[in-house]
Design a protein around this motif. Structure first.
Motif, short mmCIF file in Angstrom:
data_model
loop_
_atom_site.label_atom_id
_atom_site.label_comp_id
_atom_site.label_asym_id
_atom_site.label_seq_id
_atom_site.Cartn_x
_atom_site.Cartn_y
_atom_site.Cartn_z
N ILE A 38 0.84 -1.34 0.04
CA ILE A 38 0.29 0.02 0.11
C ILE A 38 0.91 1.23 -0.16
O ILE A 38 0.73 2.22 -0.60
CB ILE A 38 -0.93 -0.03 1.20
CG1 ILE A 38 -2.10 -1.06 1.27
CG2 ILE A 38 -1.61 1.41 1.38
CD1 ILE A 38 -2.89 -1.35 2.13
N ALA A 42 1.18 3.93 -2.79
CA ALA A 42 1.02 5.51 -2.73
C ALA A 42 1.88 6.35 -3.06
O ALA A 42 1.79 7.81 -3.45
CB ALA A 42 0.71 5.59 -1.07
N LEU A 45 1.56 6.74 -6.77
CA LEU A 45 0.56 7.78 -7.00
C LEU A 45 1.15 9.21 -6.56
O LEU A 45 0.68 10.33 -7.36
CB LEU A 45 -0.55 7.53 -6.21
CG LEU A 45 -1.39 6.43 -6.53
CD1 LEU A 45 -2.41 6.05 -5.45
CD2 LEU A 45 -1.97 6.59 -7.83
N LYS A 46 1.89 9.47 -5.63
CA LYS A 46 2.36 10.62 -5.26
C LYS A 46 3.14 11.48 -6.32
O LYS A 46 3.19 12.30 -6.75
CB LYS A 46 3.06 10.64 -3.91
CG LYS A 46 3.62 11.97 -3.69
CD LYS A 46 4.14 12.07 -2.10
CE LYS A 46 5.06 13.29 -1.94
NZ LYS A 46 5.46 13.39 -0.58
N TRP A 51 -0.31 12.79 -6.44
CA TRP A 51 -1.65 12.91 -5.51
C TRP A 51 -0.90 12.64 -3.97
O TRP A 51 -0.58 11.56 -3.56
CB TRP A 51 -2.43 11.72 -5.79
CG TRP A 51 -3.77 11.58 -4.79
CD1 TRP A 51 -4.53 12.62 -4.36
CD2 TRP A 51 -4.27 10.39 -4.45
NE1 TRP A 51 -5.37 12.21 -3.55
CE2 TRP A 51 -5.32 10.84 -3.69
CE3 TRP A 51 -4.22 9.17 -4.63
CZ2 TRP A 51 -6.40 10.01 -3.08
CZ3 TRP A 51 -5.01 8.32 -4.12
CH2 TRP A 51 -6.03 8.49 -3.44
N ASP A 52 -0.65 13.83 -3.49
CA ASP A 52 0.06 13.74 -2.33
C ASP A 52 -0.76 13.04 -1.12
O ASP A 52 0.10 12.54 -0.24
CB ASP A 52 0.29 15.09 -1.68
CG ASP A 52 1.65 15.74 -2.74
OD1 ASP A 52 2.00 15.27 -3.59
OD2 ASP A 52 1.72 17.23 -2.47
N ALA A 53 -2.02 12.94 -1.08
CA ALA A 53 -2.60 12.49 -0.14
C ALA A 53 -2.36 10.90 0.05
O ALA A 53 -2.90 10.40 1.12
CB ALA A 53 -4.15 12.93 -0.11
N ALA A 54 -2.26 10.56 -1.15
CA ALA A 54 -2.02 8.94 -1.17
C ALA A 54 -0.85 8.55 -0.21
O ALA A 54 -1.16 7.59 0.71
CB ALA A 54 -1.76 8.60 -2.52
N VAL A 55 0.31 9.23 -0.12
CA VAL A 55 1.22 8.90 0.91
C VAL A 55 0.88 9.06 2.32
O VAL A 55 1.12 8.33 3.29
CB VAL A 55 2.41 9.57 0.56
CG1 VAL A 55 3.60 9.29 1.59
CG2 VAL A 55 2.97 9.15 -0.42
N VAL A 57 -2.54 8.83 3.48
CA VAL A 57 -3.41 7.49 3.67
C VAL A 57 -2.57 6.29 3.91
O VAL A 57 -2.48 5.71 4.91
CB VAL A 57 -4.44 7.30 2.70
CG1 VAL A 57 -5.22 6.19 3.09
CG2 VAL A 57 -5.14 8.78 3.05
N GLY A 58 -1.72 5.94 2.87
CA GLY A 58 -1.18 4.64 2.83
C GLY A 58 0.27 4.76 3.94
O GLY A 58 0.34 3.55 4.59
#
Length: 171
Positions: A38, A42, A45-46, A51-55, A57-58
């Motif tokens: 995960i 993330a 994705l970042k 997409w900074d929010a992925a890190v 959350v992950g």
């Protein structure tokens, strides 16, 4: 009318646990490997899609599972009478992506996860030490232990969030 107890009519041992040290450790070792996936996804994705929010959350999921794995490694290590080096190595395997799984397989091959929870002192030297006494107390109160464990993991996680992420905050 169905009788209480097992299918054969016997009454289950109230001290037996449906979650053995082996099952608990294996579950957390696997969960730690999954959260590495995960976190890596993330990061892709970042840095790939911005997409900074992925890190966030992950990384949060991974961090919580890392702390839970570390705590369970200590508990299982004390229960299974691992030495301090083996317990420390178990915790350190969570730092290397996917290293918890081969370590767990190594423990299984060596029989280091066999057996049930120790609920009182045995004949082995050190069974009456402070770490063992704390473990016996916790295992005698599984609901209290579970609640304290969850609160401790969340408190440590919150303290680490206040300190900041690894590598510092981005500007």
């Amino acid at each position: 009318m169905r009788r209480l107890g097992r299918e054969d009519g016997s009454i289950p041992d109230p001290w037996s646990s449906p979650v053995s040290p082996k099952r608990l450790f294996r579950s957390l070792a696997f969960a730690e490997a999954v959260t590495w996936t995960i976190l890596i996804a993330a990061m892709i994705l970042k840095y790939g899609a911005g997409w900074d929010a992925a890190v966030l959350v992950g990384g949060s999921i991974h961090g919580l599972v890392f702390l839970a794995y570390a705590g369970i490694s200590i508990l299982v290590g004390v229960n299974q009478r691992w030495n301090v080096g083996a317990i420390a190595f178990a915790v350190l395997t969570a730092i290397v992506p996917y290293a918890t799984v081969p370590f767990e397989l190594w423990l299984i091959r060596r029989g280091r996860l066999d057996g049930d929870w120790r609920r009182g002192p045995g004949e082995a030297p050190g069974d009456r030490g402070w770490a063992n006494r704390v473990m016996y107390w916790m295992l005698a109160r599984p609901l209290v232990f579970g609640a304290v464990f969850v609160v401790a993991v969340v408190a440590i996680f919150a303290a680490l969030l206040v300190i900041g992420p690894p590598g510092g905050r981005e500007a």
